[in-house]
Enzyme design. Sequence first.
Site, PDB file in Angstrom:
ATOM      1  N   ILE A 166       5.573  70.523 100.131  1.00  9.61           N
ATOM      2  CA  ILE A 166       5.864  71.433 101.428  1.00  9.61           C
ATOM      3  C   ILE A 166       7.111  71.373 101.808  1.00  9.61           C
ATOM      4  O   ILE A 166       7.832  72.262 102.545  1.00  9.61           O
ATOM      5  CB  ILE A 166       4.910  70.783 102.693  1.00  9.61           C
ATOM      6  CG1 ILE A 166       4.802  71.942 103.651  1.00  9.61           C
ATOM      7  CG2 ILE A 166       5.785  69.562 103.051  1.00  9.61           C
ATOM      8  CD1 ILE A 166       3.772  71.536 104.616  1.00  9.61           C
ATOM      9  N   ASN A 176       7.183  57.063  94.053  1.00 10.79           N
ATOM     10  CA  ASN A 176       7.674  56.075  94.932  1.00 10.79           C
ATOM     11  C   ASN A 176       6.721  55.156  95.408  1.00 10.79           C
ATOM     12  O   ASN A 176       5.553  55.415  95.420  1.00 10.79           O
ATOM     13  CB  ASN A 176       8.242  56.876  96.289  1.00 10.79           C
ATOM     14  CG  ASN A 176       9.326  57.828  96.003  1.00 10.79           C
ATOM     15  OD1 ASN A 176      10.283  57.584  95.086  1.00 10.79           O
ATOM     16  ND2 ASN A 176       9.273  58.881  96.424  1.00 10.79           N
ATOM     17  N   GLU A 227       5.963  57.915 101.590  1.00 10.33           N
ATOM     18  CA  GLU A 227       5.507  58.362 102.645  1.00 10.33           C
ATOM     19  C   GLU A 227       4.224  58.578 102.742  1.00 10.33           C
ATOM     20  O   GLU A 227       3.462  58.427 103.971  1.00 10.33           O
ATOM     21  CB  GLU A 227       6.378  59.823 103.134  1.00 10.33           C
ATOM     22  CG  GLU A 227       7.643  59.645 103.221  1.00 10.33           C
ATOM     23  CD  GLU A 227       8.523  60.895 103.547  1.00 10.33           C
ATOM     24  OE1 GLU A 227       7.615  61.828 103.495  1.00 10.33           O
ATOM     25  OE2 GLU A 227       9.835  61.078 103.646  1.00 10.33           O
ATOM     26  N   VAL A 228       3.647  59.127 101.722  1.00  8.51           N
ATOM     27  CA  VAL A 228       2.138  59.551 101.656  1.00  8.51           C
ATOM     28  C   VAL A 228       1.339  58.629 100.892  1.00  8.51           C
ATOM     29  O   VAL A 228       1.644  58.195  99.681  1.00  8.51           O
ATOM     30  CB  VAL A 228       1.714  60.952 101.120  1.00  8.51           C
ATOM     31  CG1 VAL A 228       0.228  60.965 101.143  1.00  8.51           C
ATOM     32  CG2 VAL A 228       2.470  61.775 102.040  1.00  8.51           C
ATOM     33  N   HIS A 255       1.236  59.829  93.955  1.00  8.24           N
ATOM     34  CA  HIS A 255       1.735  61.109  93.592  1.00  8.24           C
ATOM     35  C   HIS A 255       3.116  61.011  92.646  1.00  8.24           C
ATOM     36  O   HIS A 255       3.985  60.383  92.956  1.00  8.24           O
ATOM     37  CB  HIS A 255       1.920  61.949  94.795  1.00  8.24           C
ATOM     38  CG  HIS A 255       2.924  61.403  95.751  1.00  8.24           C
ATOM     39  ND1 HIS A 255       2.368  60.452  96.872  1.00  8.24           N
ATOM     40  CD2 HIS A 255       3.945  61.680  96.127  1.00  8.24           C
ATOM     41  CE1 HIS A 255       3.297  60.367  97.562  1.00  8.24           C
ATOM     42  NE2 HIS A 255       4.412  60.888  97.069  1.00  8.24           N
ATOM     43  N   MET A 256       3.157  62.104  91.551  1.00 11.49           N
ATOM     44  CA  MET A 256       4.289  62.053  90.910  1.00 11.49           C
ATOM     45  C   MET A 256       4.811  63.236  91.248  1.00 11.49           C
ATOM     46  O   MET A 256       4.274  64.453  91.568  1.00 11.49           O
ATOM     47  CB  MET A 256       3.420  62.182  89.421  1.00 11.49           C
ATOM     48  CG  MET A 256       4.696  62.264  88.225  1.00 11.49           C
ATOM     49  SD  MET A 256       4.338  62.433  86.745  1.00 11.49           S
ATOM     50  CE  MET A 256       3.899  60.641  86.742  1.00 11.49           C
ATOM     51  N   HIS A 257       6.157  63.196  91.790  1.00 10.82           N
ATOM     52  CA  HIS A 257       7.031  64.513  91.811  1.00 10.82           C
ATOM     53  C   HIS A 257       7.448  65.000  90.718  1.00 10.82           C
ATOM     54  O   HIS A 257       8.211  64.216  89.928  1.00 10.82           O
ATOM     55  CB  HIS A 257       8.196  63.851  92.842  1.00 10.82           C
ATOM     56  CG  HIS A 257       8.052  63.291  94.110  1.00 10.82           C
ATOM     57  ND1 HIS A 257       8.061  63.966  95.394  1.00 10.82           N
ATOM     58  CD2 HIS A 257       7.552  62.239  94.676  1.00 10.82           C
ATOM     59  CE1 HIS A 257       7.763  63.367  96.452  1.00 10.82           C
ATOM     60  NE2 HIS A 257       7.306  62.239  96.007  1.00 10.82           N
TER      61      HIS A 257
HETATM   62  P1  5GP Z   1       6.918  60.167  99.141  1.00 11.84           P
HETATM   63  O1  5GP Z   1       7.932  60.271  99.893  1.00 11.84           O
HETATM   64  O2  5GP Z   1       5.512  59.638  99.789  1.00 11.84           O
HETATM   65  O3  5GP Z   1       7.172  59.999  97.619  1.00 11.84           O
HETATM   66  O4  5GP Z   1       6.722  62.002  99.107  1.00 11.84           O
HETATM   67  C1  5GP Z   1       5.665  62.463  99.919  1.00 11.84           C
HETATM   68  C2  5GP Z   1       5.974  64.150  99.682  1.00 11.84           C
HETATM   69  O5  5GP Z   1       4.761  64.733 100.169  1.00 11.84           O
HETATM   70  C3  5GP Z   1       6.907  64.347 100.433  1.00 11.84           C
HETATM   71  O6  5GP Z   1       8.086  65.057  99.467  1.00 11.84           O
HETATM   72  C4  5GP Z   1       6.538  65.757 101.344  1.00 11.84           C
HETATM   73  O7  5GP Z   1       7.129  66.615 101.505  1.00 11.84           O
HETATM   74  C5  5GP Z   1       5.140  65.895 100.804  1.00 11.84           C
HETATM   75  N1  5GP Z   1       3.969  66.434 101.725  1.00 11.84           N
HETATM   76  C6  5GP Z   1       3.823  65.656 102.918  1.00 11.84           C
HETATM   77  N2  5GP Z   1       2.675  66.316 103.583  1.00 11.84           N
HETATM   78  C7  5GP Z   1       2.477  67.423 102.777  1.00 11.84           C
HETATM   79  C8  5GP Z   1       1.488  68.410 102.716  1.00 11.84           C
HETATM   80  O8  5GP Z   1       0.635  68.314 104.063  1.00 11.84           O
HETATM   81  N3  5GP Z   1       1.605  69.301 102.161  1.00 11.84           N
HETATM   82  C9  5GP Z   1       2.749  69.407 101.034  1.00 11.84           C
HETATM   83  N4  5GP Z   1       2.253  70.558  99.922  1.00 11.84           N
HETATM   84  N5  5GP Z   1       3.499  68.370 100.691  1.00 11.84           N
HETATM   85  C10 5GP Z   1       3.383  67.451 101.726  1.00 11.84           C
END
Ligand code: 5GP
Length: 116
Positions: free
Chosen positions: A32, A88, A96-97, A101-103
């Site tokens: 997002i 992460n 954060e989530v 998940h793999m970016h």
């Molecule tokens: P983290 O920091 O946990 O590795 O990355 C979490 C990612 O999830 C962030 O890049 C953030 O922008 C993305 N994200 C969080 N909420 C949502 C959402 O509701 N929809 C989408 N498509 N991405 C999200």
Amino acid sequence: MAEETIFSKIIRQEIPTPLLYQDDLVTAFRDISPKAPTHILIIPNKLIATTNDVEEDDELTLGRMITVAKRLAIEEGISADGYRLIMNCNSHGGQEVYHIHMHLLGGKRLGPMLSV
Ligand code: 5GP
């Protein structure tokens, strides 16, 4: 049992997010808040909170995440120039989530891996 995050709702399409890929093991959709021209998240359908919670039974799923990343990189036209895959974990990793998940990041020169 880990608490569900928004990602479980995206997998079930309770929150309408266009899916780039979905099968019995993994789901992929655009981040997002993209940090690069291509920024896709590839996640297991099963809730695994962090990479610390991965078990041997998850190896097929984790492998699928990479083959799907490869396939999406080709579709995005970034495979030849290259891209970065990031997972992460917990606070020092910047997670954060809490649903692993793999970016998949690419579409430009990404620079050094870490800014310290
Ligand atoms: P983290 O920091 O946990 O590795 O990355 C979490 C990612 O999830 C962030 O890049 C953030 O922008 C993305 N994200 C969080 N909420 C949502 C959402 O509701 N929809 C989408 N498509 N991405 C999200």
